[in-house]
Enzyme design. Structure first.
Site, short mmCIF file in Angstrom:
data_model
loop_
_atom_site.label_atom_id
_atom_site.label_comp_id
_atom_site.label_asym_id
_atom_site.label_seq_id
_atom_site.Cartn_x
_atom_site.Cartn_y
_atom_site.Cartn_z
N ARG A 50 39.15 34.65 6.58
CA ARG A 50 39.45 36.22 7.05
C ARG A 50 40.36 35.56 8.07
NH1 ARG A 50 34.86 40.40 5.95
NH2 ARG A 50 33.51 38.65 7.31
N ASP A 52 42.46 38.31 11.81
CA ASP A 52 42.37 39.52 12.53
C ASP A 52 43.89 39.75 12.32
OD1 ASP A 52 39.97 39.72 12.52
OD2 ASP A 52 40.39 38.48 14.56
N ARG A 197 40.64 32.19 19.21
CA ARG A 197 41.28 32.92 20.44
C ARG A 197 40.51 32.35 22.14
NH1 ARG A 197 41.86 38.55 17.79
NH2 ARG A 197 43.40 38.85 20.04
#
Length: 277
Positions: A50, A52, A197
């Site tokens: 998945r 974002d 990130r």
């Protein structure tokens, strides 16, 4: 029912992440609406990883159980005819019923593309990250090597991460400069929420000289998210590969890799000189 595997690419800025939401503005929502148009019934999907809001994919792997018989081309061209511009099915193939896009995967590959220049790149808006101060790629590359192997990545885990364990095995971590771009490549068995990130954010602190190379190891050992750097922007992050055992005769012998490419700008041609009449 026949299980179908898809490779899907999408531009993350067009959607609010992968996973279906009541508002319907996710990649999964768009894909399942298009599949339903081809199958004339609801078609639930499962993905390899998945992503974002704002995160892109050059090859997200998806599977679904086809409730009707359709030619493989219908799951590509037919589905694409019902998809918005920011997402497309690249290819499809039947797989065994024991294949699972998420649980069968043995590794995921991500690439973060960072434009490192004094002025933000307007034409690549939402497609690359940006940092204005010069970064030393060699320092970041050295710092990234401490990430290799199996570690507790709690220092790089989002507060809302729902993973049962923060332990992941990093197989590859590389930082390279290419002109004005700095490219971060990571491969692991799986990743935590915001993990890449957060890793990029810490490496940028090291690259700009705000922290020493050894800081990355300190963060890893400390397992404290509050001591690490802020989460970096989603814009430059791409899911670009998933690996599977080759028991299903998959493309690339199960290593399905498609890294994002950015063409370097070419100089404008000089105008042709004209002789005087």
């Amino acid at each position: 029912m026949t299980r179908i595997m898809l490779s899907v690419e999408y531009a993350g800025e067009s959607f609010e992440g992968w996973q279906t939401q009541p508002h319907g503005r996710t990649v999964q929502d768009a894909l399942e609406r298009a599949l339903a148009c081809v199958a004339d019934t609801a078609v639930p999907t499962v993905c390899a990883g998945r992503t974002d809001t704002g995160v892109h994919a050059t090859t997200q792997i998806v599977h679904f159980d086809a409730p009707v018989v359709r030619p493989v081309s219908a799951w590509v061209r037919g589905v694409n005819s019902h998809l918005p511009d920011g997402v497309a099915v690249r290819w499809a193939q039947p797989v065994g019923a024991d294949f699972h896009a998420r649980f069968s995967a043995t590794a995921r590959h991500y690439r973060y593309v960072l434009f490192n220049g004094p002025v933000r790149p307007a034409l690549l808006n939402a497609r690359v990250g940006w940092f204005h101060r010069p970064l030393e790629a060699a320092r970041m590359a050295e710092a990234a090597q401490v990430l290799l192997g199996e570690h507790d990545f709690s220092a790089f885990r989002a507060a809302g991460c729902q993973a049962h364990s923060p332990v992941r095995r990093m197989r590859h971590a590389q930082v390279q400069r290419s002109g004005e771009y700095v490219v971060f490549d990571f491969c692991a068995d799986a990743f935590l929420h915001h993990m890449i990130r957060n890793l990029v954010g810490a490496l940028v602190y090291i690259g700009k000289g705000a922290q020493p190379v050894g800081w990355m190891g300190e963060l890893l050992r400390g397992r404290n998210r509050t001591r690490a750097a802020p989460t970096f922007a989603a814009a430059g992050l791409y899911l670009c590969g998933v690996e599977y055992p080759d028991q299903w005769s998959l493309p690339g012998q199960g290593r399905i890799i498609c890294t994002p490419q950015f063409a370097l700008p070419m100089p404008c041609p000089e105008p042709e000189s004209r002789s005087a009449d």
